[in-house]
Design an enzyme around this catalytic site. Structure first.
Site, PDB file in Angstrom:
ATOM      1  N   GLY A 191     138.754  15.790  23.606  1.00 41.37           N
ATOM      2  CA  GLY A 191     139.603  14.672  23.249  1.00 41.37           C
ATOM      3  C   GLY A 191     138.795  13.477  22.805  1.00 41.37           C
ATOM      4  O   GLY A 191     137.599  13.576  22.551  1.00 41.37           O
ATOM      5  N   ASP A 206     129.460  22.866  32.414  1.00 44.43           N
ATOM      6  CA  ASP A 206     129.056  22.178  31.179  1.00 44.43           C
ATOM      7  C   ASP A 206     128.199  20.950  31.496  1.00 44.43           C
ATOM      8  O   ASP A 206     128.379  19.880  30.904  1.00 44.43           O
ATOM      9  CB  ASP A 206     130.301  21.782  30.369  1.00 44.43           C
ATOM     10  CG  ASP A 206     129.982  21.623  28.881  1.00 44.43           C
ATOM     11  OD1 ASP A 206     128.903  22.073  28.439  1.00 44.43           O
ATOM     12  OD2 ASP A 206     130.815  21.053  28.162  1.00 44.43           O
TER      13      ASP A 206
HETATM   14  P1  ATP Z   1     132.661  17.463  24.688  1.00 41.43           P
HETATM   15  O1  ATP Z   1     133.669  18.457  24.295  1.00 41.43           O
HETATM   16  O2  ATP Z   1     131.847  16.946  23.534  1.00 41.43           O
HETATM   17  O3  ATP Z   1     131.802  17.853  25.841  1.00 41.43           O
HETATM   18  P2  ATP Z   1     134.904  15.968  25.694  1.00 41.43           P
HETATM   19  O4  ATP Z   1     135.844  15.859  24.567  1.00 41.43           O
HETATM   20  O5  ATP Z   1     135.255  16.965  26.726  1.00 41.43           O
HETATM   21  O6  ATP Z   1     133.418  16.154  25.212  1.00 41.43           O
HETATM   22  P3  ATP Z   1     134.040  13.918  27.489  1.00 41.43           P
HETATM   23  O7  ATP Z   1     132.726  14.593  27.621  1.00 41.43           O
HETATM   24  O8  ATP Z   1     134.851  13.787  28.716  1.00 41.43           O
HETATM   25  O9  ATP Z   1     134.915  14.543  26.329  1.00 41.43           O
HETATM   26  O10 ATP Z   1     133.816  12.478  26.868  1.00 41.43           O
HETATM   27  C1  ATP Z   1     133.144  12.330  25.625  1.00 41.43           C
HETATM   28  C2  ATP Z   1     132.220  11.117  25.711  1.00 41.43           C
HETATM   29  O11 ATP Z   1     132.996   9.949  25.987  1.00 41.43           O
HETATM   30  C3  ATP Z   1     131.183  11.201  26.814  1.00 41.43           C
HETATM   31  O12 ATP Z   1     130.019  11.891  26.421  1.00 41.43           O
HETATM   32  C4  ATP Z   1     130.916   9.717  27.062  1.00 41.43           C
HETATM   33  O13 ATP Z   1     130.022   9.230  26.087  1.00 41.43           O
HETATM   34  C5  ATP Z   1     132.284   9.086  26.854  1.00 41.43           C
HETATM   35  N1  ATP Z   1     133.017   8.965  28.128  1.00 41.43           N
HETATM   36  C6  ATP Z   1     133.823   9.895  28.677  1.00 41.43           C
HETATM   37  N2  ATP Z   1     134.344   9.470  29.851  1.00 41.43           N
HETATM   38  C7  ATP Z   1     133.846   8.243  30.041  1.00 41.43           C
HETATM   39  C8  ATP Z   1     134.003   7.267  31.097  1.00 41.43           C
HETATM   40  N3  ATP Z   1     134.759   7.502  32.163  1.00 41.43           N
HETATM   41  N4  ATP Z   1     133.316   6.101  30.989  1.00 41.43           N
HETATM   42  C9  ATP Z   1     132.529   5.874  29.914  1.00 41.43           C
HETATM   43  N5  ATP Z   1     132.341   6.740  28.899  1.00 41.43           N
HETATM   44  C10 ATP Z   1     132.993   7.905  28.945  1.00 41.43           C
END
Ligand code: ATP
Ligand code: MG
Length: 336
Positions: free
Chosen positions: A71, A177
Site C-alpha cells: 500500500g 520479510d
Molecule cells: P513493501 O511491499 O515495499 O515491503 P509495504 O507496501 O508493505 O512495503 P510498508 O513496508 O509497511 O509497506 O511501508 C512502506 C514504507 O513506508 C516503509 O518502508 C517506511 O519507509 C514507510 N512507513 C511505513 N510505516 C511507517 C510508520 N509507521 N512510520 C513511518 N514510516 C512508515
C-alpha cells in the site's frame, strides 16, 4: 523456486512472475494544501482505542512516507488533536490487508509498530491502518541518508529488532520479510518491526512454513531453494537469516551478498545465497563480537543457525554499552 513480489525487490530489477495487484486508489481523506497552521505543538502518535470512532476524514494528509507492494503510507495529522500518525492505505480487495490488520491487532510491544485503528475508506473500499509514526523513517532510508552504521548503533538495532522478533515468535507470529525497509526508527533511538504484509500466525509453535513469498534478496537459502530442503522451512530461523543480512547491509552501507557492481538478478542472488559465502569483512571493519554475531545469523544450515534467544544473549548484543548504543543510534537517526 521461491516466488517473490516484484515490488519487494526495488533495487534488484528482477522480473518475476508475481500476482498482479489493482492500482492504488487515492484515499478519500482531506489533503492539507496549503498545510494548516498548527496551533498545538506537533506530537508523536498517542494511543487510540483500536476500534475507535475515528474516520479517514478526521485526518489531514501531510506527506507520503513510502509506497510499497502492500500500500501507500502517508504521514497524517489528526485535525482535532494535531497528533501525528502514519496511515497505511492498503489495496482494495487484498486478503493480505485483512491479515496484516489482524496480526497487528494481536501485538502490543514497544518493538513492534503499533496499530491504533483500522479505518475503512468509504468511497474507495480500501482499508487503512492508523499506525504510530516512526519519525526517523525506515532503516533503509537512514542508511541512504547517513551511510554505513557505526557498530554501537548497529548493536542497538540488533538488540531491539531481536526483542521485536522474540515478542512476535512467542506469539507464533513470523514476519518473513525482515529487511532495512521494514525496520522503522524513531528519533528517540527506538527500532520497531513493521510491515506485516506477508507475516503469518503459525497454528502451533515450531510449525514449519511452505510460503515462499517474500523479498528474495533477504531470503534464507532454505526459502530461496525449497526443493533442496524438503519443501518447507523453519520460519523463525528464516527471520534470523534476514536480520543477519540486514545487519550486514547496515554495516557495509550496501546490499552485502553481491559485489557492488553485480546486477542483482535472480541467478546472481541464487548463487550468492544458496551456494556462496557471506563477504569477508576487511580487518578493522567489525569487532570479533559483530563478526561472530553475523556468522551466527548467516549459518546456511538453518538447524545450526542461532535462535533469537541465543542472539539476544550474544556478546555483541548483551555485552553492548546500552546507553552509548542508544545514543549512537539516536545520533544516526536524527536529521543531519
Ligand atoms: P513493501 O511491499 O515495499 O515491503 P509495504 O507496501 O508493505 O512495503 P510498508 O513496508 O509497511 O509497506 O511501508 C512502506 C514504507 O513506508 C516503509 O518502508 C517506511 O519507509 C514507510 N512507513 C511505513 N510505516 C511507517 C510508520 N509507521 N512510520 C513511518 N514510516 C512508515
Ligand atoms: Mg515494506
Amino acid at each position: 523456486m521461491a516466488l517473490a513480489r516484484a515490488k519487494r525487490l526495488p533495487p534488484l530489477h528482477l522480473s518475476l512472475n508475481v500476482p498482479s495487484r489493482p492500482a492504488v486508489q487515492e484515499p478519500s481523506f482531506r489533503h492539507a494544501n496549503p498545510p494548516p497552521v498548527v496551533a498545538a505543538p506537533q506530537s508523536a502518535s498517542t494511543p487510540l482505542a483500536r476500534s475507535s470512532q475515528f474516520r479517514l476524514s478526521d485526518f489531514d494528509r501531510l506527506a507520503v512516507l513510502g509506497r510499497g507492494n502492500g500500500g501507500t503510507v502517508y504521514k497524517v495529522r489528526h485535525r482535532e488533536t494535531c497528533a501525528l500518525y502514519a496511515l497505511k492505505v492498503l489495496h482494495q480487495g487484498d486478503a493480505a490487508a485483512a491479515a496484516e490488520a489482524d496480526i497487528l491487532g494481536r501485538t502490543a510491544s514497544p518493538f513492534v509498530v503499533r496499530c491504533h485503528s483500522v479505518l475503512p475508506a468509504a468511497s474507495s473500499g480500501d482499508v487503512a491502518l492508523l499506525l504510530e509514526l516512526a519519525d526517523g523513517g525506515s532503516l533503509d532510508a537512514v542508511r541512504t541518508r547517513r551511510g554505513a552504521f557505526a557498530e554501537a548503533a548497529l548493536a542497538e538495532v540488533a538488540a531491539q529488532a531481536l526483542s521485536g522478533l522474540a515478542y512476535l515468535h512467542a506469539r507464533r507470529i513470523v514476519h518473513l520479510d525482515i529487511k532495512p525497509a521494514n525496520l522503522l526508527a524513531t528519533t528517540a533511538g527506538e527500532i520497531k518491526v513493521a510491515d506485516f504484509g506477508i507475516a503469518r500466525v503459525l497454528p502451533r509453535a515450531g510449525d514449519h512454513c511452505t510460503s515462499y513469498v517474500g523479498t528474495a534478496a533477504y531470503m534464507s537459502p532454505e526459502r530461496f531453494d525449497p526443493e533442496a530442503h524438503g519443501g518447507h522451512y523453519d520460519p523463525c530461523a528464516a527471520d534470523v537469516w534476514s536480520l543477519g543480512v540486514t545487519v550486514l547491509e547496515l554495516l557495509m552501507g550496501r546490499y552485502p551478498l553481491l559485489p557492488a557492481e553485480q546486477q542483482p538478478n535472480w541467478a546472481a542472488l541464487m548463487c550468492a545465497i544458496c551456494f556462496g559465502e557471506p563477504p569477508v569483512l576487511p580487518d578493522g571493519v567489525a569487532s570479533p563480537e559483530l563478526r561472530s554475531f553475523i556468522a551466527a545469523c548467516l549459518q546456511k544450515d538453518y538447524c545450526r543457525r542461532a535462535s533469537v534467544a541465543e542472539l539476544l544473549a550474544h556478546p555483541f548484543v548483551a555485552g553492548r554499552d546500552v546507553l552509548a548504543s542508544r545514543c549512537a543510534l539516536q545520533g544516526l537517526v536524527a536529521e543531519a
